[in-house]
Design a protein around this motif. Structure first.
Motif, PDB file in Angstrom:
ATOM      1  N   LEU A  36       0.818  -1.207   0.000  1.00  0.00           N
ATOM      2  CA  LEU A  36       0.000   0.000   0.000  1.00  0.00           C
ATOM      3  C   LEU A  36       0.857   1.264   0.000  1.00  0.00           C
ATOM      4  N   ALA A  37       1.935   1.259   0.783  1.00  0.00           N
ATOM      5  CA  ALA A  37       2.818   2.415   0.832  1.00  0.00           C
ATOM      6  C   ALA A  37       3.467   2.656  -0.528  1.00  0.00           C
ATOM      7  N   ALA A  38       3.851   1.585  -1.201  1.00  0.00           N
ATOM      8  CA  ALA A  38       4.476   1.719  -2.518  1.00  0.00           C
ATOM      9  C   ALA A  38       3.461   2.191  -3.554  1.00  0.00           C
ATOM     10  N   VAL A  39       2.260   1.630  -3.525  1.00  0.00           N
ATOM     11  CA  VAL A  39       1.237   1.981  -4.514  1.00  0.00           C
ATOM     12  C   VAL A  39       0.774   3.421  -4.347  1.00  0.00           C
ATOM     13  N   PHE A  40       0.558   3.847  -3.098  1.00  0.00           N
ATOM     14  CA  PHE A  40       0.083   5.203  -2.847  1.00  0.00           C
ATOM     15  C   PHE A  40       1.217   6.205  -2.728  1.00  0.00           C
ATOM     16  N   ASP A  41       2.444   5.732  -2.956  1.00  0.00           N
ATOM     17  CA  ASP A  41       3.628   6.582  -2.889  1.00  0.00           C
ATOM     18  C   ASP A  41       3.617   7.396  -1.602  1.00  0.00           C
ATOM     19  N   SER A  42       3.381   6.701  -0.516  1.00  0.00           N
ATOM     20  CA  SER A  42       3.232   7.358   0.775  1.00  0.00           C
ATOM     21  C   SER A  42       4.409   7.019   1.673  1.00  0.00           C
ATOM     22  N   THR A  43       4.996   8.045   2.232  1.00  0.00           N
ATOM     23  CA  THR A  43       6.034   7.812   3.226  1.00  0.00           C
ATOM     24  C   THR A  43       5.421   7.816   4.623  1.00  0.00           C
ATOM     25  N   ASP A  44       4.166   8.199   4.711  1.00  0.00           N
ATOM     26  CA  ASP A  44       3.469   8.250   5.989  1.00  0.00           C
ATOM     27  C   ASP A  44       2.615   6.998   6.160  1.00  0.00           C
ATOM     28  N   THR A  45       3.227   5.938   6.672  1.00  0.00           N
ATOM     29  CA  THR A  45       2.482   4.687   6.862  1.00  0.00           C
ATOM     30  C   THR A  45       1.473   4.813   8.002  1.00  0.00           C
ATOM     31  N   ASP A  46       1.650   5.809   8.882  1.00  0.00           N
ATOM     32  CA  ASP A  46       0.647   6.044   9.926  1.00  0.00           C
ATOM     33  C   ASP A  46      -0.709   6.350   9.293  1.00  0.00           C
ATOM     34  N   GLU A  47      -0.704   7.139   8.234  1.00  0.00           N
ATOM     35  CA  GLU A  47      -1.948   7.471   7.538  1.00  0.00           C
ATOM     36  C   GLU A  47      -2.578   6.224   6.917  1.00  0.00           C
ATOM     37  N   LEU A  48      -1.765   5.346   6.380  1.00  0.00           N
ATOM     38  CA  LEU A  48      -2.290   4.101   5.814  1.00  0.00           C
ATOM     39  C   LEU A  48      -2.898   3.223   6.902  1.00  0.00           C
ATOM     40  N   ILE A  49      -2.301   3.199   8.068  1.00  0.00           N
ATOM     41  CA  ILE A  49      -2.846   2.419   9.176  1.00  0.00           C
ATOM     42  C   ILE A  49      -4.166   3.027   9.633  1.00  0.00           C
ATOM     43  N   ARG A  50      -4.224   4.360   9.710  1.00  0.00           N
ATOM     44  CA  ARG A  50      -5.492   5.006  10.064  1.00  0.00           C
ATOM     45  C   ARG A  50      -6.569   4.671   9.039  1.00  0.00           C
ATOM     46  N   ARG A  51      -6.224   4.728   7.764  1.00  0.00           N
ATOM     47  CA  ARG A  51      -7.181   4.372   6.704  1.00  0.00           C
ATOM     48  C   ARG A  51      -7.620   2.921   6.839  1.00  0.00           C
ATOM     49  N   GLY A  52      -6.676   2.050   7.175  1.00  0.00           N
ATOM     50  CA  GLY A  52      -6.997   0.634   7.350  1.00  0.00           C
ATOM     51  C   GLY A  52      -7.977   0.409   8.487  1.00  0.00           C
ATOM     52  N   ILE A  53      -7.788   1.134   9.578  1.00  0.00           N
ATOM     53  CA  ILE A  53      -8.715   1.016  10.704  1.00  0.00           C
ATOM     54  C   ILE A  53     -10.094   1.519  10.297  1.00  0.00           C
ATOM     55  N   HIS A  54     -10.139   2.640   9.573  1.00  0.00           N
ATOM     56  CA  HIS A  54     -11.424   3.159   9.092  1.00  0.00           C
ATOM     57  C   HIS A  54     -12.096   2.165   8.141  1.00  0.00           C
ATOM     58  N   ALA A  55     -11.314   1.558   7.268  1.00  0.00           N
ATOM     59  CA  ALA A  55     -11.870   0.586   6.314  1.00  0.00           C
ATOM     60  C   ALA A  55     -12.400  -0.646   7.038  1.00  0.00           C
ATOM     61  N   LEU A  56     -11.664  -1.130   8.037  1.00  0.00           N
ATOM     62  CA  LEU A  56     -12.124  -2.279   8.817  1.00  0.00           C
ATOM     63  C   LEU A  56     -13.402  -1.935   9.573  1.00  0.00           C
ATOM     64  N   PHE A  57     -13.438  -0.768  10.178  1.00  0.00           N
ATOM     65  CA  PHE A  57     -14.627  -0.351  10.912  1.00  0.00           C
ATOM     66  C   PHE A  57     -15.830  -0.250   9.978  1.00  0.00           C
ATOM     67  N   ARG A  58     -15.649   0.412   8.834  1.00  0.00           N
ATOM     68  CA  ARG A  58     -16.738   0.572   7.862  1.00  0.00           C
ATOM     69  C   ARG A  58     -17.222  -0.788   7.370  1.00  0.00           C
ATOM     70  N   SER A  59     -16.294  -1.684   7.123  1.00  0.00           N
ATOM     71  CA  SER A  59     -16.635  -3.024   6.654  1.00  0.00           C
ATOM     72  C   SER A  59     -17.454  -3.781   7.692  1.00  0.00           C
ATOM     73  N   THR A  60     -17.062  -3.697   8.976  1.00  0.00           N
ATOM     74  CA  THR A  60     -17.800  -4.408  10.014  1.00  0.00           C
ATOM     75  C   THR A  60     -19.183  -3.809  10.217  1.00  0.00           C
ATOM     76  N   VAL A  61     -19.316  -2.499  10.036  1.00  0.00           N
ATOM     77  CA  VAL A  61     -20.636  -1.869  10.127  1.00  0.00           C
ATOM     78  C   VAL A  61     -21.500  -2.310   8.952  1.00  0.00           C
ATOM     79  N   ASP A  62     -20.946  -2.244   7.742  1.00  0.00           N
ATOM     80  CA  ASP A  62     -21.708  -2.570   6.530  1.00  0.00           C
ATOM     81  C   ASP A  62     -22.163  -4.021   6.471  1.00  0.00           C
TER      82      ASP A  62
END
Length: 107
Positions: A36-62
């Protein structure tokens, strides 16, 4: 850019993850985070982890998984939590006296 570049970027990201987080990441999680870090060209993996938590939460709600676990553990749903009251409280069903089923059909 090609497959070799992607592999190099993932390998570089993978190596940096060991030093960055105090929690232990297994190989699969580190590989996915590096991808994910390579694909999104992100050096901020903290943001990817936050997004992952949001995605997991949204998925469990849905999918209803959150409600399932909330109902098992707390006997409420996520909607009830957000509303601050149970469905019975919302509809007034908890205001009626309980029926006495033993005496219901006695004459």
């Amino acid at each position: 850019m090609g497959l070799d570049d992607l592999t190099d970027d993932i390998t570089a990201e993978y190596g940096e993850l060991d030093d960055e987080y105090p929690l232990e990441l297994d190989r699969e999680t580190k590989n996915e985070l590096a991808m994910l870090a390579a694909v999104f060209d992100s050096t901020d993996t903290d943001e990817l982890i936050r997004r992952g938590i949001h995605a997991l939460f949204r998925s469990t709600v849905d999918t209803g998984d959150l409600d399932f676990h909330l109902r098992q553990s707390y006997d409420v749903t996520y909607d009830e939590y957000l509303a601050g009251m149970t469905y019975d409280e919302m509809t007034g069903a908890d205001q009626f006296p309980q029926r006495d089923d033993e005496r219901r059909y006695q004459m």
